[in-house]
Motif scaffolding. Structure first.
Motif, mmCIF file in Angstrom:
data_model
loop_
_atom_site.group_PDB
_atom_site.id
_atom_site.type_symbol
_atom_site.label_atom_id
_atom_site.label_comp_id
_atom_site.label_asym_id
_atom_site.label_seq_id
_atom_site.Cartn_x
_atom_site.Cartn_y
_atom_site.Cartn_z
ATOM 1 N N ARG A 149 0.838 -1.215 0.000
ATOM 2 C CA ARG A 149 0.000 0.000 0.000
ATOM 3 C C ARG A 149 0.864 1.253 0.000
ATOM 4 O O ARG A 149 0.592 2.219 -0.726
ATOM 5 N N SER A 150 1.911 1.273 0.809
ATOM 6 C CA SER A 150 2.767 2.455 0.865
ATOM 7 C C SER A 150 3.429 2.719 -0.483
ATOM 8 O O SER A 150 3.617 3.875 -0.878
ATOM 9 N N LEU A 151 3.779 1.665 -1.191
ATOM 10 C CA LEU A 151 4.408 1.824 -2.516
ATOM 11 C C LEU A 151 3.406 2.323 -3.547
ATOM 12 O O LEU A 151 3.765 3.077 -4.462
ATOM 13 N N VAL A 152 2.137 1.908 -3.424
ATOM 14 C CA VAL A 152 1.091 2.464 -4.292
ATOM 15 C C VAL A 152 0.990 3.967 -4.073
ATOM 16 O O VAL A 152 0.913 4.751 -5.014
ATOM 17 N N TYR A 153 1.010 4.389 -2.811
ATOM 18 C CA TYR A 153 0.971 5.820 -2.508
ATOM 19 C C TYR A 153 2.200 6.535 -3.064
ATOM 20 O O TYR A 153 2.103 7.641 -3.596
ATOM 21 N N GLU A 214 -7.359 -0.411 -2.956
ATOM 22 C CA GLU A 214 -6.357 0.515 -3.488
ATOM 23 C C GLU A 214 -5.409 -0.199 -4.446
ATOM 24 O O GLU A 214 -5.023 0.354 -5.484
ATOM 25 N N ILE A 215 -5.024 -1.413 -4.097
ATOM 26 C CA ILE A 215 -4.174 -2.191 -5.010
ATOM 27 C C ILE A 215 -4.930 -2.479 -6.300
ATOM 28 O O ILE A 215 -4.368 -2.396 -7.406
ATOM 29 N N ALA A 216 -6.229 -2.813 -6.187
ATOM 30 C CA ALA A 216 -7.044 -3.069 -7.375
ATOM 31 C C ALA A 216 -7.097 -1.832 -8.271
ATOM 32 O O ALA A 216 -6.973 -1.937 -9.507
ATOM 33 N N GLU A 217 -7.244 -0.660 -7.683
ATOM 34 C CA GLU A 217 -7.323 0.558 -8.485
ATOM 35 C C GLU A 217 -5.980 0.881 -9.135
ATOM 36 O O GLU A 217 -5.923 1.367 -10.265
ATOM 37 N N TYR A 218 -4.900 0.590 -8.419
ATOM 38 C CA TYR A 218 -3.569 0.768 -9.023
ATOM 39 C C TYR A 218 -3.432 -0.126 -10.250
ATOM 40 O O TYR A 218 -2.942 0.295 -11.305
ATOM 41 N N LEU A 219 -3.866 -1.385 -10.129
ATOM 42 C CA LEU A 219 -3.748 -2.326 -11.241
ATOM 43 C C LEU A 219 -4.687 -1.979 -12.387
ATOM 44 O O LEU A 219 -4.390 -2.273 -13.555
ATOM 45 N N TRP A 231 -8.010 -8.570 -6.416
ATOM 46 C CA TRP A 231 -7.998 -7.710 -5.233
ATOM 47 C C TRP A 231 -9.383 -7.169 -4.915
ATOM 48 O O TRP A 231 -9.701 -6.916 -3.743
ATOM 49 N N GLU A 232 -10.210 -6.980 -5.922
ATOM 50 C CA GLU A 232 -11.598 -6.592 -5.666
ATOM 51 C C GLU A 232 -12.299 -7.669 -4.848
ATOM 52 O O GLU A 232 -13.025 -7.372 -3.892
ATOM 53 N N LYS A 233 -12.076 -8.924 -5.219
ATOM 54 C CA LYS A 233 -12.707 -10.021 -4.476
ATOM 55 C C LYS A 233 -12.118 -10.125 -3.070
ATOM 56 O O LYS A 233 -12.845 -10.385 -2.095
#
Length: 529
Positions: A149-153, A214-219, A231-233
């Motif tokens: 998560r921190s890396l997505v940010y 958040e990971i799903a939205e990044y992808l 990740w949505e699931k």
């Protein structure tokens, strides 16, 4: 800060007490950033192998959870206070270097996973595995996912021009697929394992459905195609597991065992005891993050309301730290607009905690940041303007700046931005008593120009403290000729229509950003000369 938060008196009490001073709408950002700096300096161990967060009350132990939390906080503080973006990126990178060294220690110990050893200790000028701990080279799934998560940010900050590109996306390319292995399928339900290396029971509040979204939205933005669905699931199933935990145990036990017979038949039981303690108290905060950011159905909201009702009935008393209990439930109260629970939480809160208590202080700061400045992940496609825009000079020797065509609020504020000409920005502020931050141009080639000139085409509004906006060049607030800046990077004094602000330039390219008072109405014209 939202109007809903400003109406909750407990928020003011809570923010004031943990930051050590008055907390009003005008100075909340300053109080939070000051508290971050105070605590980071208290806990950071700087070594040649990176920066590590140590717990003073646990023989200065270092765990991956602490690394992850402070990586998240460093990225969040850069979003909240971009004037100090470079400092926060340096802190983030120091912590990330330490986290990567903990990954090396795990691999050197024979682990085949991609995530860090969960526990290390200081050893001379560096750190080593804590051999006194049970399975110290194992990873901890909650920390592993917070690191992702921190890396997505971090990557979002790079793409918004706030941070310098240092390869966070490349690390995400490796860690996101590895993070999928932290889950296992139980009859159609995605259940989080406690570790890459361990699968015997489950920690209740390791579940973080907002992080998975958040990971799903990044992808969704970065691919590969279809990768976001996993990740949505995971997010939807985690909210379901939180609801089942409440239904079956009446609380959030520290440890749980989960039996899934089908998606509609899930049994949860306490593994050791029914007390929340430290490994259950994070649950209301995790749920609050999801509701604040992503609530999509009544069922999800109901699970959160049940959790809040649980806390209210027990007066938020689950651990020996009443302050942390209040801290973890206040975001949930705010997320659901329950002012009675929020005020109760505020009355229970007793004041600042001993700075040696790393866990309580860290969790309080995380909860405060998430409640007051909730995160929004930008999943828009990268703008073509990133590809080094170049414009031809006009007859007067000036070159029009090519602004990003889609300029949007960096802090989800109620401000309308329109690029009405390639170098002219219209700002319509609709949110008084607040600030916003936007990126205007990235990697703009200056082609020998010496100054950025910002012409004020129109200007109106009742501006707080006689400041309206500030300009950031390559991550630093820029002072125009014959003007000064206030401590927060805003240009001091009144501005008038027709006035041109001149900012000296350095280097061959420039990233341009702006902070502004969210009640402002103006048009700005941008030139290089």
């Amino acid at each position: 800060m939202s109007d809903e938060i400003k109406t909750i008196s407990a928020y003011q009490t809570y923010a004031a007490r943990i930051t050590g001073g008055t907390a009003a709408a005008a100075n909340t950002q300053t109080r939070i950033t000051g508290r971050y700096t105070e605590l980071f300096n208290e806990y950071a161990l700087r070594t040649p192998n990176g920066v590590f967060i140590q717990d003073p009350l646990q023989n200065s132990q270092i765990v991956s959870e602490g690394q992850a939390y402070w990586q998240v906080l460093s990225a969040d503080l850069a979003r909240i206070n971009p004037a100090q973006a470079r400092t926060y990126q340096d802190n983030f990178d120091g912590l990330l270097k330490g986290t990567q060294y903990m990954i090396k220690l795990a691999k050197d110990s024979g682990n085949r996973g991609e995530f860090p050893a969960w526990k290390v200790k200081a050893s001379g000028s560096s750190v080593a595995l804590d051999r006194e701990a049970n399975g110290p080279a194992n990873s901890a799934a909650d920390a592993d996912l917070d690191i992702v998560r921190s890396l997505v940010y971090a990557q979002e900050l790079v793409e918004r021009g706030v941070w310098t590109d240092r390869g966070y996306d490349k690390l995400l390319d490796r860690l996101i697929p590895a993070a999928q292995n932290l889950f296992k399928d139980q009859n159609g339900v995605r259940v989080l394992r406690p570790s890459e290396d361990w699968d015997s029971f489950h920690y209740t509040d390791y579940l973080d459905p907002a992080a998975y979204k958040e990971i799903a939205e990044y992808l969704t933005k970065h691919g590969p195609a279809g990768a976001a669905a996993f990740w949505e699931k995971a997010a939807a199933d985690s909210m379901k597991l939180y609801a089942e935990t409440l239904n079956d145990t009446g609380t959030f036990p520290a440890n749980i065992n989960i039996t899934v017979r089908s998606g509609n038949d899930i049994a949860v039981r306490a593994a050791n005891d029914s007390n929340m303690w430290y490994d259950g108290i994070r649950a209301p905060w995790r749920i609050a993050r999801y509701i604040i950011m992503f609530a999509e159905s009544n069922a999800e909201a109901q699970a959160a309301k049940n959790a809040l009702a649980l806390g209210s009935r027990s007066r938020f008393s689950h651990t020996h730290s009443r302050e942390m209990d209040a801290a973890m439930y206040l975001p949930l109260s705010i997320a659901l607009g329950d002012t009675a629970s929020a005020d109760l939480s505020g009355r229970i809160f007793n004041g600042r905690i001993d700075p040696n208590k790393y866990f309580e202080n860290t969790m309080e700061l995380l909860g405060l940041v998430d409640a007051v400045f909730p995160h929004r992940v930008d999943i828009s496609a990268p703008s073509a303007a990133v590809a080094a825009p170049v414009s031809a000079p006009n007859a007067a020797g000036k070159t029009a700046v090519t602004l990003l065509p889609d300029i949007r609020s960096g802090w989800s504020k109620n401000v309308t931005y329109r690029v009405i000409s390639p170098n002219i920005l219209s700002v319509q502020g609709n949110q008084d008593d607040d600030n916003d931050f936007v990126t205007l141009a990235r990697n703009l080639q200056v082609n020998g120009a010496q100054t950025l000139q910002v012409k004020v085409r129109s200007f109106s509004g009742d501006f707080r403290w006689m400041v309206a906006f500030g300009i950031s060049l390559n991550g630093e607030w820029a002072e125009p000729e014959r003007k000064s800046l206030n401590p927060n990077g805003f240009i001091n004094g009144s501005l008038r229509a027709g006035e041109t602000l001149i900012f000296p330039l350095k280097g061959s390219s420039v990233d341009i950003a702006m902070q502004l008072y969210s009640g402002a109405n103006f048009e700005l014209e941008f030139w290089l000369e």
